[in-house]
Scaffold this active site. Structure first.
Site, PDB file in Angstrom:
ATOM      1  CB  SER A  67     -62.041 -50.880 108.741  1.00 44.15           C
ATOM      2  OG  SER A  67     -61.441 -50.025 107.793  1.00 44.15           O
ATOM      3  CB  CYS A  68     -65.814 -53.810 105.371  1.00 40.24           C
ATOM      4  SG  CYS A  68     -64.222 -54.356 104.717  1.00 40.24           S
ATOM      5  CB  THR A  69     -70.053 -50.599 106.556  1.00 35.38           C
ATOM      6  OG1 THR A  69     -69.152 -49.703 107.217  1.00 35.38           O
ATOM      7  CG2 THR A  69     -71.427 -50.518 107.216  1.00 35.38           C
ATOM      8  CB  THR A 117     -67.858 -50.322 102.147  1.00 40.88           C
ATOM      9  OG1 THR A 117     -67.695 -50.531 103.561  1.00 40.88           O
ATOM     10  CG2 THR A 117     -69.161 -49.582 101.895  1.00 40.88           C
ATOM     11  CD  GLU A 154     -68.066 -55.459 108.272  1.00 45.72           C
ATOM     12  OE1 GLU A 154     -67.934 -54.483 109.019  1.00 45.72           O
ATOM     13  OE2 GLU A 154     -68.359 -55.367 107.065  1.00 45.72           O
TER      14      GLU A 154
END
Length: 487
Positions: free
Chosen positions: A2-4, A23, A92
């Site tokens: 889980s990233c942004t 991230t 992502e």
């Protein structure tokens, strides 16, 4: 993971550069920043997770990477900039829907269940993609084409979004099921925000199957959509998010609120984000994938957005007010982030310093963003010699320690953190300006090794200073602190 992700086009940035940032929100993964020389790039790759084996081309380029320190689960190179000044961040993790996954299943490893049975390897995934692509491309568009070829041949075992940038363009690719994909050139004047969902909300199929100027996709994508009744759009519109993405209650807690906060920051005047007449709320399914920002965007803005926890809203988990909504949405800056980078390609600089990689480790709410030059044969020990054991001798663990302590004493430590973050970026920019000028004046690129050492020495000094202050502050507020005068 889980990233942004944030993508910045050249006309949306303050200096004409392109930027891709993400991230890498793993499970407290211990990370480092290294340089991979061509002689160290293997010619045959085998995935730890999927067991797929892939022959790699000759003559790879040098590239930076942020791999896991513990190799037991694979390389997980995450992000980097190569010798041709092309940046990449992967991946992502995005969402899909059962209709897509049933029509084109993910390619997962099938282990042999009995004697004499052969194992069937899975496809490629986040563990593999940077290593398989970044050393072999000389433009962002080439990155899309190489990755697309790999996806069509080997498939993938997960749904992912991948970004590429060079000095002129930013491209974004999203996987569709096991083998399909679509990619779009990010318009120069926009900023893209992508929080763990299938992101693209517009796509020109005519261009993708015609001139291929700004849109690319699987050769059979039209047939794939039609034959499997995937198109949920009305009135002739084509929104890929509705066709290939998800629409779940969990998205409204975990994903869309992040897009809402980033859009709110980027366009505070041109859109209404709060109140009874708000165009978008934290749980809106139609928050745009990209925005023309109300003002130009700098690296500091990207870092701020990737560090946020809904400041100035009732959802801030650190607020002292009993809003009844504290912490109800997943923040962008979270505790388990391993590494965050901004790959910046600057068109107005000499070739040796066009690329600038901004890196920070640990929770982005508390860490500091450090610029380094990627066009070097190796990174300083402070970034590359990271141990699995806690140590203040590297940037990763120093950042993790600062974050863990400051989180526990947020209200009293917040000012120290702000000063720390400001100091590292300010002093980092000063050092970069000095070395940019020296390269422009004709000095040899070998001085960039010295530049990175100077940058790391500064970061270590500032990190140690901040760690000292935060530790003292948190220690004075321990629950077992007593004095005789307390009686």
């Amino acid at each position: 993971m889980s990233c942004t992700t944030i993508l910045v086009g050249s006309k949306a940035s303050n200096d004409g550069s392109t930027m891709i940032a993400r991230t890498d929100d793993g499970h407290f993964d211990v990370k480092k920043l290294i340089v991979v020389e061509p002689r160290d790039q293997k010619r045959k790759y085998k995935s730890v997770i999927s067991h797929v084996e892939i022959e790699l081309p000759d003559k790879p380029l040098r590239y930076t990477a942020c791999p896991s320190v513990d190799p037991k689960d694979g390389i997980w190179a995450a992000t980097g900039i190569n010798g041709a000044n092309v940046g990449m961040t992967a991946t992502e993790t995005i969402t899909s829907n059962p209709r897509v996954l049933a029509a084109d299943p993910l390619v997962e490893l099938k282990k042999a269940e009995k004697r004499g049975e052969k194992e069937i390897p899975g496809g490629i995934g986040e563990e593999d993609i940077v290593v398989l692509v970044l050393p072999y491309i000389r433009s962002a568009r080439e990155g899309v084409l190489r990755l697309a070829e790999l996806l069509e041949k080997y498939g993938t075992y997960e749904s992912n979004g991948i970004a590429f940038n060079d000095e002129k363009e930013v491209w974004w690719l999203e996987t569709i099921g096991g083998h399909h994909w679509m990619a779009r050139r990010v318009p120069d004047d926009v900023v893209v925000v992508n929080p763990n969902q299938f992101g693209m909300d517009a796509f020109d199929l005519e261009d993708a199957f015609g001139a291929k100027k700004d849109h690319l996709c699987s050769a059979d994508l039209r047939e794939f959509i039609t034959e499997n009744h995937l198109d949920l759009n009305q009135n002739g519109a084509f929104n890929p998010r509705d066709v290939f993405g998800s629409r779940r209650d969990m998205d409204h807690i975990y994903n869309t609120p992040r897009a809402w906060f980033m859009g709110r920051y980027l366009t505070p005047y041109s859109h209404r984000w709060e109140g009874p007449d708000a165009e978008f709320t934290p749980e809106s399914d139609n928050i745009p994938w990209s925005f023309v920002p109300d003002r130009k965007v700098a690296v500091e803005d990207v870092k701020y957005l990737l560090s946020t926890h809904y400041q100035g809203t009732p959802y801030n988990p650190y607020t002292n007010q009993d809003t009844g909504k504290r912490g109800m949405y997943r923040s962008i800056g979270i505790n388990r982030t391993g590494v965050t980078t901004v790959c910046q390609i600057r068109p107005d600089k000499p070739e040796a310093v066009k690329g600038l990689e901004w890196v920070c480790f640990g929770s982005t709410t508390f860490d500091a963003l450090l610029p380094v030059y990627p066009n070097v044969p190796k990174m300083p020990d402070y970034l590359s010699k990271v141990t699995l054991d806690v140590s203040t001798e590297n940037f990763y663990w120093a950042s993790r320690l600062i974050g863990a302590l400051a989180d526990a004493g947020y209200n009293t430590c917040a000012q120290q953190i702000e000063r720390y973050q400001q100091a590292v970026v300010t002093k980092g920019r000063q050092i970069v300006r000095a070395y940019d000028s020296r390269i422009a004046a004709g000095e040899d690129a070998s001085i960039l090794l010295r530049a990175n050492k100077e940058l790391c020495d500064m970061a270590k000094e500032q990190s140690t200073l901040t760690l000292n202050k935060v530790l003292l502050d948190v220690s004075t507020h321990m629950k077992n602190g007593y004095n005789r005068a307390d009686n």
